[in-house]
Design a protein around this motif. Sequence first.
Motif, mmCIF file in Angstrom:
data_model
loop_
_atom_site.group_PDB
_atom_site.id
_atom_site.type_symbol
_atom_site.label_atom_id
_atom_site.label_comp_id
_atom_site.label_asym_id
_atom_site.label_seq_id
_atom_site.Cartn_x
_atom_site.Cartn_y
_atom_site.Cartn_z
ATOM 1 N N GLY A 1 -3.598 12.263 -10.761
ATOM 2 C CA GLY A 1 -2.325 13.113 -10.980
ATOM 3 C C GLY A 1 -1.024 13.497 -9.649
ATOM 4 N N ILE A 2 -1.549 13.400 -8.056
ATOM 5 C CA ILE A 2 -0.866 13.643 -7.007
ATOM 6 C C ILE A 2 -0.388 12.830 -6.542
ATOM 7 C CG2 ILE A 2 -1.100 14.871 -4.524
ATOM 8 C CD1 ILE A 2 -3.785 16.413 -5.560
ATOM 9 N N PHE A 3 -0.863 11.771 -6.315
ATOM 10 C CA PHE A 3 -0.211 10.651 -5.964
ATOM 11 C C PHE A 3 0.805 10.491 -7.105
ATOM 12 C CE2 PHE A 3 -4.740 8.877 -3.568
ATOM 13 C CZ PHE A 3 -3.999 10.376 -2.658
ATOM 14 N N TYR A 4 0.488 10.251 -8.496
ATOM 15 C CA TYR A 4 1.151 10.009 -9.062
ATOM 16 C C TYR A 4 2.783 10.409 -8.725
ATOM 17 C CZ TYR A 4 3.865 9.326 -13.470
ATOM 18 O OH TYR A 4 4.507 8.557 -14.680
ATOM 19 N N THR A 5 2.872 11.952 -9.066
ATOM 20 C CA THR A 5 3.351 12.981 -8.982
ATOM 21 C C THR A 5 4.780 12.604 -7.473
ATOM 22 O OG1 THR A 5 2.471 14.708 -10.030
ATOM 23 C CG2 THR A 5 4.292 15.391 -8.897
ATOM 24 N N MET A 6 3.665 12.583 -6.605
ATOM 25 C CA MET A 6 4.737 12.226 -5.488
ATOM 26 C C MET A 6 5.714 10.480 -5.048
ATOM 27 S SD MET A 6 1.357 13.392 -2.333
ATOM 28 C CE MET A 6 3.041 13.453 -0.868
ATOM 29 N N GLU A 7 4.861 9.975 -5.281
ATOM 30 C CA GLU A 7 5.266 8.768 -5.530
ATOM 31 C C GLU A 7 6.854 8.939 -6.741
ATOM 32 O OE1 GLU A 7 3.277 4.984 -6.525
ATOM 33 O OE2 GLU A 7 2.269 5.318 -4.592
ATOM 34 N N TYR A 8 6.566 9.417 -7.737
ATOM 35 C CA TYR A 8 7.505 10.044 -8.708
ATOM 36 C C TYR A 8 8.914 10.143 -7.800
ATOM 37 C CZ TYR A 8 10.245 11.620 -12.743
ATOM 38 O OH TYR A 8 10.646 12.136 -13.484
ATOM 39 N N LEU A 9 8.369 11.240 -7.207
ATOM 40 C CA LEU A 9 9.703 11.857 -6.499
ATOM 41 C C LEU A 9 9.922 11.006 -5.194
ATOM 42 C CD1 LEU A 9 7.600 15.476 -5.991
ATOM 43 C CD2 LEU A 9 9.648 14.912 -8.056
ATOM 44 N N GLY A 10 9.963 9.418 -5.016
ATOM 45 C CA GLY A 10 9.638 8.768 -3.656
ATOM 46 C C GLY A 10 8.801 8.964 -2.469
ATOM 47 N N VAL A 11 7.693 9.499 -2.760
ATOM 48 C CA VAL A 11 6.698 9.799 -2.152
ATOM 49 C C VAL A 11 6.004 8.659 -1.624
ATOM 50 C CG1 VAL A 11 5.843 11.529 -0.061
ATOM 51 C CG2 VAL A 11 7.570 11.446 -1.646
ATOM 52 N N TYR A 12 5.636 7.161 -1.214
ATOM 53 C CA TYR A 12 5.347 6.354 -0.716
ATOM 54 C C TYR A 12 4.538 6.619 0.723
ATOM 55 C CZ TYR A 12 7.492 4.787 -4.809
ATOM 56 O OH TYR A 12 7.756 5.071 -5.975
ATOM 57 N N SER A 13 4.542 7.068 1.849
ATOM 58 C CA SER A 13 4.040 6.964 2.688
ATOM 59 C C SER A 13 2.710 8.014 2.740
ATOM 60 C CB SER A 13 4.971 8.008 4.062
ATOM 61 O OG SER A 13 4.120 7.867 5.160
ATOM 62 N N PRO A 14 1.525 6.533 2.670
ATOM 63 C CA PRO A 14 -0.457 7.307 2.935
ATOM 64 C C PRO A 14 -0.379 8.423 3.861
ATOM 65 C CG PRO A 14 -0.043 4.748 3.244
ATOM 66 C CD PRO A 14 1.655 5.274 3.993
ATOM 67 N N GLU A 15 0.510 8.316 5.203
ATOM 68 C CA GLU A 15 0.005 9.590 6.131
ATOM 69 C C GLU A 15 1.133 11.097 5.409
ATOM 70 O OE1 GLU A 15 0.048 8.347 10.734
ATOM 71 O OE2 GLU A 15 1.979 8.058 9.824
ATOM 72 N N VAL A 16 1.927 11.099 4.770
ATOM 73 C CA VAL A 16 2.494 11.536 4.111
ATOM 74 C C VAL A 16 1.687 12.478 3.024
ATOM 75 C CG1 VAL A 16 4.489 12.665 2.766
ATOM 76 C CG2 VAL A 16 5.063 11.656 4.779
ATOM 77 N N LYS A 17 1.248 11.556 1.576
ATOM 78 C CA LYS A 17 -0.228 11.681 1.220
ATOM 79 C C LYS A 17 -1.308 12.627 1.173
ATOM 80 C CE LYS A 17 1.667 7.761 -2.048
ATOM 81 N NZ LYS A 17 0.858 6.719 -2.902
ATOM 82 N N MET A 18 -1.451 12.441 2.851
ATOM 83 C CA MET A 18 -3.001 12.630 2.705
ATOM 84 C C MET A 18 -2.702 14.222 3.114
ATOM 85 S SD MET A 18 -5.537 10.498 1.443
ATOM 86 C CE MET A 18 -6.227 11.689 2.335
ATOM 87 N N THR A 19 -1.235 14.347 4.467
ATOM 88 C CA THR A 19 -1.082 14.982 4.697
ATOM 89 C C THR A 19 -1.329 16.932 3.388
ATOM 90 O OG1 THR A 19 0.320 14.680 6.839
ATOM 91 C CG2 THR A 19 0.826 17.298 5.860
#
Length: 544
Positions: free
Chosen positions: A94-112
């Motif tokens: 759910g977290i990753f889906y939301t972030m990619e929906y908002l245009g955030v794909y960077s693994p480092e940003v996701k993990m932060t």
Amino acid sequence: MSGTTKSTVSKAFTADAATLGQPQEQYLIPLSVILIIAFVIRMLAAFFSQGFAFSDDHFDVITIAQGWLDGLPLWLNEPMPPRHSMLYVLIHYGIFYTMEYLGVYSPEVKMTVVRVLHGLYSLLIVYYGYKITERLSNKANARLVGLMLALVWFMPFMSVRNLVEMVCIPPFMAAFYLMLKGEQSDRKRLMPYFWAGVLFALAFTLRYHTMLFGAGAGVVLLYRRQWREAFSLMAGFLVAATAVQGTIDVIFFDYPFHSIVAYFLYNTENAYNYSTGPVYRFALTILGFLVPPVSAFLVVGYFRTAKLAPKMFWGGLIFFVAHSLFPNKQERFILPLLPLVMILGVIGWQQYARNSRFWQNRRKLLAASWIFFWVLNLIAAVGLAFTYTKKSRVAPLVYLSEKQDMDAAVLDFGNHSVKAPPLFYLNRISVDYDLYVTDKDMVWADYLQGKKQLPEEFAMIYTLNGDKTVATLDSAIQSTPYKPDYVVVVGTDDMEERMARLHSLFPNLKLEHVISPSLYDKLLHFLNPRVHKDEQVNIYKIIE
């Protein structure tokens, strides 16, 4: 330091306070400040402590969640349910889906973002630890416990990791708090026990072993013949566990609690296939993690609270005994118990030390023990907050993720065993060639059979070490259309031999980037070079 300042500091610790290892009431730090301290050091860890701690916290959480988002049926086609929490992975999905929906794909940003969320969530451990101690004892002890939960060396670092052993702690601590609050209320109600059961169930769906804490509380209620309270606790647990775990298993697998059955069967059959140790290993782990001699004080204190807090005491003891008797022993398994040891340990020890003639006559020794405890913990906590763990496995893939034209890469481990690459950090669908062709987890069957086409940005990863010949690697490369563009050489042992082997396959290699080990990795290598290898990483571009 001025004389006035020295006087103020000295007044903060009277002789009796030194015995107890904490300041006088008028100098005590309020809960809000303790939470701010815990927040600050956890945010430092969230932003600066990159990488992952163990295998499970990455490969059985992050890899699975991102795989689902990429359309890969990880875990879902296997004959048995996974041995890890589906709920926890679904949350990350759910977290990753939301972030990619908002245009955030960077693994480092996701993990932060994930580390920040875990750090915020972990403040509940500090909060409930303080509140439980305050109800069982006094504010002075509560604030000492709060500071320990905020700053003990492993707490900030572990709190921002994807460890179910840490994530399961807030729900069961909240459950103990609700029961304690209900017991101390003038109006005896059953709902606190029902909601405590719900919280125990939530902890259970994250980490199955936490059921032992709830079982300990239930046994105490039954022993006291508190039938209605015991029934309410069990009802809350069954309702919530069925609603969450039962529903997940019905949707993804065959029947309610299929995962629990599979977990039990797997661990029964594979009890000796993982790290094992003597029955006293976890006792040594507790003594080591909580820093001696204070750790010994806390253990003594814990065993003096059986009458004061029987539910927590017996729940914790059952958890400890069960893990000590089971052959598979990994240090992180005991992490859920440590907050209870701190809470009950502080309460029991402080009362004992206050009434002990031995310690009353050795106040300086006791004060020195606490000073040593805090100095060591603070240094280690801050150091770990800036530690890049598993850098040699993560950083090379982060670097290669910027190479959009890369089709494949070779990871060379020399004469050491192959370590699974955390391919999440490549920021594209990718797979280890050996896993792709064997497809034991039935993830790539549709691609192998031609039913689906691999995406344009797909990357194949080949591995090489002393157990695999260059001819075998070349055969693998020739069997797919994905030809390596880069070679990642992990470590600096036997470089001449390794480079000769690589040059026989790739005659033109150009050194493009060097990744040095983190300070933490260098320290481990210095302390024990036989176990912790020097893992400098050299990345070579293959020139056609």
